[in-house]
Scaffold this active site. Structure first.
Site, PDB file in Angstrom:
ATOM      1  CE  LYS A   1      37.512  47.924  39.580  1.00 48.34           C
ATOM      2  NZ  LYS A   1      38.872  47.854  39.905  1.00 48.34           N
TER       3      LYS A   1
ATOM      4  CE  LYS B   1      42.349  42.085  45.329  1.00 51.18           C
ATOM      5  NZ  LYS B   1      42.509  43.077  44.246  1.00 51.18           N
TER       6      LYS B   1
ATOM      7  CE  LYS C   1      37.076  41.275  37.919  1.00 51.00           C
ATOM      8  NZ  LYS C   1      38.424  41.807  38.005  1.00 51.00           N
TER       9      LYS C   1
HETATM   10  N1  AQP Z   1      38.187  36.934  38.230  1.00 53.59           N
HETATM   11  C1  AQP Z   1      39.405  37.057  37.727  1.00 53.59           C
HETATM   12  N2  AQP Z   1      39.856  36.162  36.814  1.00 53.59           N
HETATM   13  C2  AQP Z   1      41.108  36.265  36.300  1.00 53.59           C
HETATM   14  N3  AQP Z   1      41.986  37.219  36.664  1.00 53.59           N
HETATM   15  C3  AQP Z   1      41.587  38.113  37.571  1.00 53.59           C
HETATM   16  N4  AQP Z   1      42.221  39.164  38.149  1.00 53.59           N
HETATM   17  C4  AQP Z   1      41.374  39.777  39.018  1.00 53.59           C
HETATM   18  N5  AQP Z   1      40.184  39.123  39.039  1.00 53.59           N
HETATM   19  C5  AQP Z   1      40.283  38.100  38.148  1.00 53.59           C
HETATM   20  C6  AQP Z   1      43.595  39.555  37.850  1.00 53.59           C
HETATM   21  O1  AQP Z   1      44.287  39.696  39.069  1.00 53.59           O
HETATM   22  C7  AQP Z   1      45.281  40.698  38.904  1.00 53.59           C
HETATM   23  C8  AQP Z   1      45.244  41.650  40.052  1.00 53.59           C
HETATM   24  O2  AQP Z   1      44.023  42.356  40.010  1.00 53.59           O
HETATM   25  P1  AQP Z   1      43.880  43.676  40.872  1.00 53.59           P
HETATM   26  O3  AQP Z   1      43.817  43.354  42.298  1.00 53.59           O
HETATM   27  O4  AQP Z   1      44.950  44.626  40.537  1.00 53.59           O
HETATM   28  O5  AQP Z   1      42.579  44.356  40.368  1.00 53.59           O
HETATM   29  P2  AQP Z   1      41.280  43.780  39.724  1.00 53.59           P
HETATM   30  O6  AQP Z   1      41.545  43.186  38.398  1.00 53.59           O
HETATM   31  O7  AQP Z   1      40.301  44.888  39.728  1.00 53.59           O
HETATM   32  O8  AQP Z   1      40.945  42.627  40.756  1.00 53.59           O
HETATM   33  P3  AQP Z   1      39.693  42.564  41.685  1.00 53.59           P
HETATM   34  O9  AQP Z   1      39.752  41.384  42.553  1.00 53.59           O
HETATM   35  O10 AQP Z   1      38.489  42.713  40.824  1.00 53.59           O
HETATM   36  O11 AQP Z   1      39.907  43.826  42.612  1.00 53.59           O
HETATM   37  P4  AQP Z   1      38.952  45.048  42.925  1.00 53.59           P
HETATM   38  O12 AQP Z   1      37.641  44.443  43.333  1.00 53.59           O
HETATM   39  O13 AQP Z   1      39.612  45.799  44.041  1.00 53.59           O
HETATM   40  O14 AQP Z   1      38.860  45.847  41.666  1.00 53.59           O
HETATM   41  C9  AQP Z   1      45.042  41.377  37.549  1.00 53.59           C
HETATM   42  O15 AQP Z   1      45.970  40.887  36.613  1.00 53.59           O
HETATM   43  C10 AQP Z   1      43.652  40.929  37.198  1.00 53.59           C
HETATM   44  O16 AQP Z   1      43.444  40.847  35.807  1.00 53.59           O
END
Ligand code: AQP
Length: 344
Positions: free
Chosen positions: A121, A203, A200
């Site tokens: 990040k 968001k 991956k």
């Molecule tokens: N690309 C992905 N494939 C599989 N699982 C995913 N998750 C996120 N992206 C993928 C799973 O979604 C759940 C919620 O995730 P989160 O919103 O708490 O945070 P994250 O994992 O950091 O998701 P993002 O979309 O990447 O958010 P940002 O960009 O804000 O950090 C988790 O169980 C995660 O594993």
């Protein structure tokens, strides 16, 4: 399943959360939400909207509120059953921040230094705040405060669950207690969903296809999936193609075999594969769109659902904090100040 086995299965407690850091996408769905909803029938399910976590990137009051509501609408429209699952906002259980502090005191700094998600990040330009660094400790508190057994997540969160296990064991060892079960992660088939650019889906990477996108906006996203430059007439490899990877999530085995055959035969362009993917996305999520639109008109109901879930979750969290305070010598749970002062 025999009656006794069914009773045993009921005792498993599932816990998971999703950050309201933007619109939820296919990665969130196939990695997490789909299994969350399926597991509500398999044991006790606790799911929360991680708004404390999202504060490391969302620092606008209106946006955080709106995105929190959006996550709630997504879950409810996709089939979360409030009779089965406890669904709440993280900030409705402030005890979780207290537990995070307690855990931080029994956690080696070196453990957090190894967190790959933090490094990724920061490399991507997200401010390296103390909160972002501390994320795994708050996440451990999220899990342990409900004394959860299984945490259904995507692959990117597995390291954080490993850290949670370390913290649970460290607390139990330090205070010679058995307050915390040592939880395990659970992955679904879509454990690592690729984004439009093959990295991956995330968001914060602007490479997502949103669960509730539709019409022209959805079409534009699907058509912008990055593919290689193999000429139209040449055979193509489905196993290295982002379009095919996403197609696999929304189609049957027969449909996948058929599309793989077209790739390998040549004279088939990526544009056609994208159109087939678009159709399957519409088919998969179309039925949930009407329900979401209906719920959008009744935000009062959604907020009341979260408030009730928050009260149920908090009651559970306070039970754990009694044990934690007792084990660590922190004294009893404080009586609410107004109650205390009122009685003087
Ligand atoms: N690309 C992905 N494939 C599989 N699982 C995913 N998750 C996120 N992206 C993928 C799973 O979604 C759940 C919620 O995730 P989160 O919103 O708490 O945070 P994250 O994992 O950091 O998701 P993002 O979309 O990447 O958010 P940002 O960009 O804000 O950090 C988790 O169980 C995660 O594993």
């Amino acid at each position: 399943m025999a009656a006794q086995e069914k009773k045993e299965a009921k005792k498993v407690r599932f816990l998971s959360g999703v950050q309201p850091s933007g619109k939820l996408h296919l990665g969130n769905y196939f990695g997490a939400l789909r299994q969350h909803i399926a597991l509500q029938d398999e044991g006790e399910a606790f799911y929360f909207i991680a708004n404390y976590h999202a504060m490391t990137t969302v620092q606008d009051r209106g946006l955080l509120e709106q995105q929190t509501l959006d996550v709630a609408l997504d879950y409810l429209a996709l089939g979360l059953d409030l009779k089965k699952a406890v669904f709440f906002r993280q900030s409705d259980v402030p005890e979780v921040a207290e537990l995070a502090w307690v855990l931080s005191a029994v956690t080696a700094k070196g453990l957090l230094d190894r967190a790959t998600s933090y490094k990724d990040k920061v490399q991507r330009g997200i401010a390296p705040s103390v909160g972002l660094y501390y994320y795994p400790v708050l996440m451990a508190a999220d899990i342990l405060i409900y004394r959860s057994h299984v945490v259904p997540v995507g692959e990117d969160q597995v390291q954080h669950i490993e850290m949670t296990r370390d913290m649970a064991q460290s607390f139990n060892r330090t205070y010679k207690s058995e307050v915390f079960p040592v939880p395990k992660h659970r992955l679904d088939v879509g454990a690592k969903v690729p984004g439009l650019d093959g990295q991956k889906m995330s968001k914060s990477y602007d490479n997502t296809i949103e669960i509730f996108q539709e019409g022209k906006a959805l079409r534009k996203r699907v058509m912008s999936i990055v593919t290689d430059s193999t000429p139209l007439e040449d055979p193509k490899d489905p196993d290295t193609c982002n379009v095919f990877a996403l197609f696999q999530l929304v189609s049957s085995k027969e449909e996948q075999d058929e599309l793989a055959g077209m790739y390998r035969a040549g004279n088939f362009g990526y544009g056609n594969a994208k159109k087939m993917l678009l159709e399957k996305i519409d088919e998969t999520f179309g039925p949930y769109r009407e329900e979401r639109k209906r719920l959008e008109k009744d935000t009062g109901f959604v907020m009341s659902v979260l408030a009730e879930g928050g009260a149920r979750a908090r009651a559970e969290a306070q039970e754990t904090m009694k044990l934690v305070r007792e084990a660590a010598g922190l004294g009893q749970m404080p009586v609410p100040a107004a109650e205390l002062l009122g009685s003087r």
